[in-house]
Design a protein around this motif. Sequence first.
Motif, mmCIF file in Angstrom:
data_model
loop_
_atom_site.group_PDB
_atom_site.id
_atom_site.type_symbol
_atom_site.label_atom_id
_atom_site.label_comp_id
_atom_site.label_asym_id
_atom_site.label_seq_id
_atom_site.Cartn_x
_atom_site.Cartn_y
_atom_site.Cartn_z
ATOM 1 N N ALA A 237 0.776 -1.051 0.062
ATOM 2 C CA ALA A 237 0.070 0.050 0.017
ATOM 3 C C ALA A 237 0.691 1.073 0.055
ATOM 4 O O ALA A 237 1.983 1.135 0.380
ATOM 5 C CB ALA A 237 -0.755 -0.157 1.179
ATOM 6 N N LYS A 238 0.325 2.284 -0.357
ATOM 7 C CA LYS A 238 0.950 3.567 -0.390
ATOM 8 C C LYS A 238 1.174 4.064 1.092
ATOM 9 O O LYS A 238 0.474 3.415 1.896
ATOM 10 C CB LYS A 238 -0.045 4.530 -1.113
ATOM 11 C CG LYS A 238 0.053 4.308 -2.576
ATOM 12 C CD LYS A 238 -0.801 5.483 -3.290
ATOM 13 C CE LYS A 238 -0.777 5.146 -4.817
ATOM 14 N NZ LYS A 238 -1.477 6.187 -5.454
ATOM 15 N N ALA A 239 2.119 4.879 1.335
ATOM 16 C CA ALA A 239 2.794 5.243 2.660
ATOM 17 C C ALA A 239 1.404 5.698 3.550
ATOM 18 O O ALA A 239 1.437 5.317 4.824
ATOM 19 C CB ALA A 239 3.552 6.054 2.587
ATOM 20 N N ASP A 240 0.399 6.482 2.903
ATOM 21 C CA ASP A 240 -0.594 7.140 3.762
ATOM 22 C C ASP A 240 -1.795 5.940 4.249
ATOM 23 O O ASP A 240 -2.363 6.134 5.126
ATOM 24 C CB ASP A 240 -1.391 8.299 3.086
ATOM 25 C CG ASP A 240 -1.977 7.860 1.686
ATOM 26 O OD1 ASP A 240 -1.486 6.728 0.910
ATOM 27 O OD2 ASP A 240 -2.876 8.412 1.235
ATOM 28 N N VAL A 241 -1.869 5.028 3.459
ATOM 29 C CA VAL A 241 -2.760 3.829 3.752
ATOM 30 C C VAL A 241 -1.912 2.896 4.567
ATOM 31 O O VAL A 241 -2.621 2.142 5.450
ATOM 32 C CB VAL A 241 -3.255 3.376 2.490
ATOM 33 C CG1 VAL A 241 -4.429 2.039 2.825
ATOM 34 C CG2 VAL A 241 -3.956 4.251 1.463
ATOM 35 N N GLN A 242 -0.753 2.713 4.428
ATOM 36 C CA GLN A 242 -0.167 1.672 5.120
ATOM 37 C C GLN A 242 -0.265 1.767 6.493
ATOM 38 O O GLN A 242 -0.368 0.599 7.191
ATOM 39 C CB GLN A 242 1.749 1.849 4.532
ATOM 40 C CG GLN A 242 2.204 0.523 4.579
ATOM 41 C CD GLN A 242 3.454 0.573 3.902
ATOM 42 O OE1 GLN A 242 4.390 1.606 4.229
ATOM 43 N NE2 GLN A 242 3.749 -0.227 3.298
ATOM 44 N N ALA A 243 -0.016 2.856 7.028
ATOM 45 C CA ALA A 243 -0.293 3.100 8.592
ATOM 46 C C ALA A 243 -1.408 2.405 9.034
ATOM 47 O O ALA A 243 -1.551 1.747 10.158
ATOM 48 C CB ALA A 243 0.062 4.345 9.133
ATOM 49 N N GLU A 244 -2.657 2.591 8.468
ATOM 50 C CA GLU A 244 -3.552 2.243 8.994
ATOM 51 C C GLU A 244 -3.898 0.632 8.705
ATOM 52 O O GLU A 244 -4.451 -0.136 9.428
ATOM 53 C CB GLU A 244 -4.948 2.811 7.851
ATOM 54 C CG GLU A 244 -6.442 2.181 8.212
ATOM 55 C CD GLU A 244 -6.695 2.600 9.868
ATOM 56 O OE1 GLU A 244 -7.508 1.746 10.202
ATOM 57 O OE2 GLU A 244 -6.261 3.420 10.481
ATOM 58 N N PHE A 245 -3.332 0.083 7.345
ATOM 59 C CA PHE A 245 -3.058 -1.327 7.403
ATOM 60 C C PHE A 245 -2.597 -1.915 8.629
ATOM 61 O O PHE A 245 -2.877 -3.096 8.991
ATOM 62 C CB PHE A 245 -2.580 -1.593 5.946
ATOM 63 C CG PHE A 245 -3.495 -1.816 5.073
ATOM 64 C CD1 PHE A 245 -4.458 -2.729 4.860
ATOM 65 C CD2 PHE A 245 -3.219 -1.040 4.020
ATOM 66 C CE1 PHE A 245 -5.348 -2.958 3.629
ATOM 67 C CE2 PHE A 245 -4.140 -1.161 2.618
ATOM 68 C CZ PHE A 245 -5.308 -2.149 2.744
ATOM 69 N N ARG A 246 -1.222 -1.401 8.863
ATOM 70 C CA ARG A 246 -0.501 -1.971 9.891
ATOM 71 C C ARG A 246 -1.167 -1.990 11.186
ATOM 72 O O ARG A 246 -1.105 -2.988 11.922
ATOM 73 C CB ARG A 246 0.960 -1.036 10.113
ATOM 74 C CG ARG A 246 1.955 -1.671 8.964
ATOM 75 C CD ARG A 246 2.957 -1.043 8.997
ATOM 76 N NE ARG A 246 3.869 -1.218 7.512
ATOM 77 C CZ ARG A 246 4.173 -2.149 7.171
ATOM 78 N NH1 ARG A 246 4.215 -3.302 7.847
ATOM 79 N NH2 ARG A 246 4.955 -2.162 6.012
ATOM 80 N N LYS A 247 -2.139 -1.015 11.431
ATOM 81 C CA LYS A 247 -2.682 -0.795 12.654
ATOM 82 C C LYS A 247 -3.683 -1.728 12.806
ATOM 83 O O LYS A 247 -3.927 -2.538 13.795
ATOM 84 C CB LYS A 247 -3.472 0.450 12.966
ATOM 85 C CG LYS A 247 -4.424 0.753 14.142
ATOM 86 C CD LYS A 247 -4.878 2.013 13.874
ATOM 87 C CE LYS A 247 -6.050 2.044 15.259
ATOM 88 N NZ LYS A 247 -6.889 3.335 15.131
#
Length: 92
Positions: A40-50
């Motif tokens: 995922a793109k960086a801005d979405v990656q944080a939400e995925f990881r959470k």
Amino acid sequence: MNKEAVIMGTKRDAYVEKLNGHLVAWNGEIDEFQAKADKAKADVQAEFRKQVEEMKAKRQALEGKMADLKNASEEAWEDVKNGVDVARQILG
């Protein structure tokens, strides 16, 4: 061990085996979700990881409940099973 205890132990073993199958499936889902997060793109990656971390925490809670189930006495395992069912629904 009396016949009733053997039957209860067999039911418990079958239930634990069923839960293990669910855990294997959930582990696969977590791995897939993690792979999507990695792409995922960086801005979405944080939400995925959470979300991946939340899924792992819920899985760990279920594993703890399963350990309780395995260690429960023949008389208490039905009560523990009910708690495991609730945890499994949360993962669901």
